[in-house]
Design an enzyme around this catalytic site. Structure first.
Site, PDB file in Angstrom:
ATOM      1  N   ASN A  61       0.852  -1.184   0.000  1.00  0.00           N
ATOM      2  CA  ASN A  61       0.000   0.000   0.000  1.00  0.00           C
ATOM      3  C   ASN A  61       0.893   1.240   0.000  1.00  0.00           C
ATOM      4  OD1 ASN A  61      -2.431  -1.490   0.148  1.00  0.00           O
ATOM      5  ND2 ASN A  61      -2.160  -1.736   2.354  1.00  0.00           N
TER       6      ASN A  61
ATOM      7  N   HIS B 124       2.716  -6.873   2.365  1.00  0.00           N
ATOM      8  CA  HIS B 124       1.744  -7.780   2.974  1.00  0.00           C
ATOM      9  C   HIS B 124       1.783  -9.087   2.186  1.00  0.00           C
ATOM     10  CE1 HIS B 124      -0.728  -4.643   5.202  1.00  0.00           C
ATOM     11  NE2 HIS B 124      -0.100  -3.872   4.332  1.00  0.00           N
TER      12      HIS B 124
ATOM     13  N   VAL C 195       1.309   2.770   7.914  1.00  0.00           N
ATOM     14  CA  VAL C 195       2.623   2.787   8.562  1.00  0.00           C
ATOM     15  C   VAL C 195       3.668   3.213   7.532  1.00  0.00           C
ATOM     16  CG1 VAL C 195       4.369   1.425   9.770  1.00  0.00           C
ATOM     17  CG2 VAL C 195       1.939   0.958  10.170  1.00  0.00           C
TER      18      VAL C 195
ATOM     19  N   HIS D  83       6.644  -1.954   3.568  1.00  0.00           N
ATOM     20  CA  HIS D  83       6.339  -3.332   3.976  1.00  0.00           C
ATOM     21  C   HIS D  83       5.495  -4.001   2.917  1.00  0.00           C
ATOM     22  CE1 HIS D  83       3.339  -0.564   5.639  1.00  0.00           C
ATOM     23  NE2 HIS D  83       2.433  -1.536   5.499  1.00  0.00           N
TER      24      HIS D  83
ATOM     25  N   GLN E  36      -2.223   3.311   3.122  1.00  0.00           N
ATOM     26  CA  GLN E  36      -0.979   3.026   3.846  1.00  0.00           C
ATOM     27  C   GLN E  36      -1.068   3.711   5.205  1.00  0.00           C
ATOM     28  OE1 GLN E  36       2.671   4.521   2.095  1.00  0.00           O
ATOM     29  NE2 GLN E  36       3.953   3.472   3.613  1.00  0.00           N
TER      30      GLN E  36
HETATM   31  P1  AMP Z   1      -0.545  -0.509   5.790  1.00  0.00           P
HETATM   32  O1  AMP Z   1      -1.940  -0.067   6.124  1.00  0.00           O
HETATM   33  O2  AMP Z   1      -0.386  -1.064   4.399  1.00  0.00           O
HETATM   34  O3  AMP Z   1       0.460   0.585   6.095  1.00  0.00           O
HETATM   35  O4  AMP Z   1      -0.235  -1.748   6.727  1.00  0.00           O
HETATM   36  C1  AMP Z   1       0.144  -1.606   8.052  1.00  0.00           C
HETATM   37  C2  AMP Z   1      -0.219  -2.882   8.736  1.00  0.00           C
HETATM   38  O5  AMP Z   1       0.466  -2.945   9.966  1.00  0.00           O
HETATM   39  C3  AMP Z   1      -1.700  -3.044   9.062  1.00  0.00           C
HETATM   40  O6  AMP Z   1      -2.224  -4.178   8.388  1.00  0.00           O
HETATM   41  C4  AMP Z   1      -1.729  -3.194  10.580  1.00  0.00           C
HETATM   42  O7  AMP Z   1      -2.684  -4.124  11.019  1.00  0.00           O
HETATM   43  C5  AMP Z   1      -0.317  -3.654  10.858  1.00  0.00           C
HETATM   44  N1  AMP Z   1       0.184  -3.355  12.206  1.00  0.00           N
HETATM   45  C6  AMP Z   1       0.075  -2.193  12.885  1.00  0.00           C
HETATM   46  N2  AMP Z   1       0.698  -2.287  14.058  1.00  0.00           N
HETATM   47  C7  AMP Z   1       1.225  -3.539  14.121  1.00  0.00           C
HETATM   48  C8  AMP Z   1       1.983  -4.250  15.093  1.00  0.00           C
HETATM   49  N3  AMP Z   1       2.354  -3.676  16.267  1.00  0.00           N
HETATM   50  N4  AMP Z   1       2.337  -5.522  14.841  1.00  0.00           N
HETATM   51  C9  AMP Z   1       1.960  -6.107  13.674  1.00  0.00           C
HETATM   52  N5  AMP Z   1       1.268  -5.492  12.710  1.00  0.00           N
HETATM   53  C10 AMP Z   1       0.893  -4.227  12.926  1.00  0.00           C
END
Ligand code: AMP
Length: 114
Positions: free
Chosen positions: A87, A102, A96, A100, A94
């Protein structure tokens, strides 16, 4: 101390359910899985996202890609099929800002995504 959530996981400051790691990447289960198998593959080095990639990151991206395929094998979905999703930005949700991938699978996935 870094504010980046995934940098903190990489540094061991925040716990995660790690399924694979090597010198370049760390892979851990998503805290809110959307499918039966939902693993995030994260480069150890901070890159905010696809828009921030430079030529210097070519090897890093290769490591992330190969690790994603390896994780799929470890999780038993390498042959049945899986989806790798990155994302990027607001419209893609997105949340975070640390690159990354998925790795998604464990059941048939529909297309196109939402
Ligand atoms: P995105 O929305 O593509 O940036 O994905 C970020 C992902 O990180 C989401 O699917 C969240 O559920 C996951 N996430 C957030 N915090 C954590 C955490 N502490 N451990 C594992 N996954 C996380």
């Amino acid at each position: 101390m870094t504010e980046c959530l995934f940098c903190r996981i990489v540094q061991g400051e925040i716990a995660a359910d790690i399924v694979y790691q090597d010198e370049s990447v760390i892979a851990f289960r998503d805290i809110q899985p959307q499918v039966p198998t939902h693993v995030l593959v994260v480069p150890r080095r901070h890159v905010a996202g696809y828009n921030d990639l430079t030529k210097d990151d070519d090897a890093l991206l290769g490591s992330v890609g190969r690790a994603a395929a390896h994780v799929a094998q470890l999780e038993g979905i390498g042959s049945s099929g899986y989806r790798c999703v990155v994302n990027s930005g607001q419209d893609a949700l997105q949340s975070v800002p640390h690159l990354h991938v998925h790795v998604l699978g464990g059941r048939p996935l529909s297309w196109p995504p939402g």
